[in-house]
Design a protein around this motif. Structure first.
Motif, PDB file in Angstrom:
ATOM      1  N   TYR A  52      37.951  32.347  41.495  1.00 19.69           N
ATOM      2  CA  TYR A  52      38.370  33.480  40.477  1.00 19.69           C
ATOM      3  C   TYR A  52      37.476  34.171  39.862  1.00 19.69           C
ATOM      4  O   TYR A  52      37.117  35.451  40.096  1.00 19.69           O
ATOM      5  CB  TYR A  52      39.499  33.000  39.692  1.00 19.69           C
ATOM      6  N   TRP A  53      36.324  33.423  39.259  1.00 14.89           N
ATOM      7  CA  TRP A  53      35.181  34.387  38.464  1.00 14.89           C
ATOM      8  C   TRP A  53      34.530  35.019  39.535  1.00 14.89           C
ATOM      9  O   TRP A  53      34.007  35.888  39.188  1.00 14.89           O
ATOM     10  CB  TRP A  53      34.315  33.093  37.720  1.00 14.89           C
ATOM     11  N   SER A  54      34.205  34.330  40.632  1.00 14.54           N
ATOM     12  CA  SER A  54      33.135  34.893  41.566  1.00 14.54           C
ATOM     13  C   SER A  54      34.082  36.330  42.089  1.00 14.54           C
ATOM     14  O   SER A  54      33.004  37.342  42.107  1.00 14.54           O
ATOM     15  CB  SER A  54      32.833  34.156  42.579  1.00 14.54           C
ATOM     16  N   GLY A  55      35.156  36.290  42.145  1.00 15.30           N
ATOM     17  CA  GLY A  55      35.859  37.242  42.641  1.00 15.30           C
ATOM     18  C   GLY A  55      35.942  38.427  41.525  1.00 15.30           C
ATOM     19  O   GLY A  55      35.850  39.882  41.926  1.00 15.30           O
ATOM     20  N   LEU A  56      36.102  38.074  40.324  1.00 15.22           N
ATOM     21  CA  LEU A  56      36.249  39.072  39.211  1.00 15.22           C
ATOM     22  C   LEU A  56      34.713  39.860  39.006  1.00 15.22           C
ATOM     23  O   LEU A  56      34.641  40.971  38.925  1.00 15.22           O
ATOM     24  CB  LEU A  56      36.698  38.441  38.167  1.00 15.22           C
ATOM     25  N   PHE A  57      33.527  38.905  39.251  1.00 15.42           N
ATOM     26  CA  PHE A  57      32.274  39.563  38.755  1.00 15.42           C
ATOM     27  C   PHE A  57      31.828  40.327  40.100  1.00 15.42           C
ATOM     28  O   PHE A  57      31.162  41.226  39.826  1.00 15.42           O
ATOM     29  CB  PHE A  57      31.244  38.163  38.906  1.00 15.42           C
ATOM     30  N   ALA A  58      32.420  40.112  41.271  1.00  8.65           N
ATOM     31  CA  ALA A  58      32.058  40.921  42.404  1.00  8.65           C
ATOM     32  C   ALA A  58      32.526  42.419  42.089  1.00  8.65           C
ATOM     33  O   ALA A  58      32.130  43.189  42.728  1.00  8.65           O
ATOM     34  CB  ALA A  58      32.682  40.311  43.546  1.00  8.65           C
ATOM     35  N   ARG A  59      33.926  42.291  41.540  1.00  4.93           N
ATOM     36  CA  ARG A  59      34.479  43.763  41.087  1.00  4.93           C
ATOM     37  C   ARG A  59      33.552  44.624  40.491  1.00  4.93           C
ATOM     38  O   ARG A  59      32.938  45.964  40.744  1.00  4.93           O
ATOM     39  CB  ARG A  59      35.731  43.637  40.566  1.00  4.93           C
TER      40      ARG A  59
END
Length: 415
Positions: A52-59
């Motif tokens: 989840y965190w990796s996906g959010l930060f990728a934004r």
């Protein structure tokens, strides 16, 4: 009141929530592509996963190609312990999630009072220290909630809408036990003490919102307060088998799974439980009601800021870190993502909710207040660990009087 512990590079202290991986810091402030690397200590839970965190930060990285955001997973130690470890090693991270500044450690964090966007974030002034804003968050959680298995209540002939007092709560447990269910699910790790707070704080702090302030001033004690009846109720549930002593061997995730699998009838937990029920496709099978009390009903909801962030004052990239935190708590899509991921709430923001999420929202709408332990009303550092210890002592023979006295003795020793 949900405080999550993580794991950091082979160090394991104060366990709370499981994490499957660990990431350690380093002095790499730029990657091979020349991008600024922001290191962020993050909260890992069954909902807020590494993925989840990796996906959010990728934004964020997509719209800020000159920045790389590196989540650091702390596993079985607290975010505060991870930060302390990194600072001692001369290797400060840039941002930390799930740390609440106190008068003792506020100097470790950047003062965000001059940031115009900070004033509009949830509960920011409740968490201010001497008028300074160090902590900003995405939303708020409520935690004085009882989730229940609808099928179990039907089989036992229990009407959730009739449970308003602690005695009625205890009577319902007896009926549920007779119907073949474990009445109330708990677990070890941090869960034991946190569930007690979710229960007792709703009653005590609704009656006297300044109780913790008075305890800090030495004007009241646990042994001579409204906390004692709640300790007595809790002890009686252990003695009567309504709480399973072996549950102390369960992790937070294990306890949650046991409730979701229908092995127990009730589960005291915060609004962040909703996404787990949704993911398990059990939301329609689960109901929720506000915590019964020995006083006014409905009580205030014990709650806290959700997805809180601080910028580390010794960050090598403080300006970039502040800009990233601004995005986390002001970008509408980033906000919706974080609210939905952990079942949190924020005025003016909505997202698709399950039937259970909608019921939690109704509880909040009816609550006379949201009770936050912060600022002058923040307990002494380490209190949650001591409370957890004292509540778990009830399982091994301690009395309610012993636990209350133990809390007073510990508190007095810290001042």
């Amino acid at each position: 009141m949900r405080k999550m512990w993580r794991r950091a590079c082979a160090l394991a202290v104060a366990p709370l929530v499981m994490a499957s991986a660990a990431a350690c810091g380093g002095n790499d402030s730029e990657d091979a592509a020349g991008r600024t690397t922001l290191r962020v200590i993050v909260n890992i839970t069954p909902n807020l996963t590494e993925k989840y965190w990796s996906g959010l930060f990728a934004r964020y990285e997509k719209s800020h190609p000159d920045v790389k955001v590196k989540p650091e997973l702390t596993g079985t130690i607290s975010a505060n312990a991870k930060l302390t470890q990194d600072l001692a090693a001369g290797d400060p991270p840039d941002i930390a999630q799930q740390i609440t500044p106190t008068a003792e450690n506020a100097s470790l964090f950047a003062d965000l009072s001059d940031q115009p966007w900070a004033k509009d974030t949830p509960l920011v002034d409740q968490y201010a220290l001497d008028g300074k804003r160090y902590l900003v968050g995405v939303g708020e959680q409520i935690q004085s909630l009882v989730f229940y298995n609808k099928a179990a209540f039907t089989k036992a002939g229990v009407d959730a809408t009739k449970i308003r007092t602690m005695d009625q709560f205890t009577t319902a447990m007896g009926k549920l036990k007779s119907a073949g269910y474990k009445p109330l699910q708990t677990a070890g790790q941090w869960v034991t003490g946190s569930q007690f707070s979710m229960m007792a704080d709703a009653g005590v702090l609704t009656e006297d919102p300044k109780w913790t302030v008075k305890r800090n001033e030495g004007k009241v004690s646990f042994a001579d307060s409204g906390y004692v009846p709640y300790l007595e109720h809790y002890k009686s549930w252990i003695d009567s088998g309504h709480l399973d002593k072996s549950a102390l061997g369960l992790t937070y995730a294990d306890g949650q799974t046991a409730f979701l699998n229908g092995k127990s009838a009730m589960y005291i937990m915060g609004s962040f439980f909703v996404p787990a029920a949704d993911a398990a496709k059990k939301s329609d099978d689960i109901g929720v009601f506000t915590m019964p009390t020995d006083g006014a009903y409905p009580s205030g909801q014990f709650g806290n800021i959700s997805n809180p962030y601080v910028v580390v004052d010794k960050s090598r990239h403080k300006a970039e870190a502040i800009e990233f935190v601004k995005w986390l708590v002001t970008d509408r899509e980033a906000i919706r993502s974080q609210l939905a991921a952990d079942g949190n709430l924020r005025s003016g923001f909505s997202y698709p909710m399950s039937s259970l999420g909608t019921e939690v929202q109704k509880v909040l709408d009816k609550a006379p207040s949201v009770i936050v332990k912060s600022g002058p009303g923040q307990p002494i550092a380490g209190f949650s660990d001591e409370l957890n210890k004292q509540i778990q002592s009830l399982y091994t023979g301690a009395s309610a009087k012993d636990a209350a006295g133990g809390l007073d003795k510990w508190w007095n020793s810290q001042s």
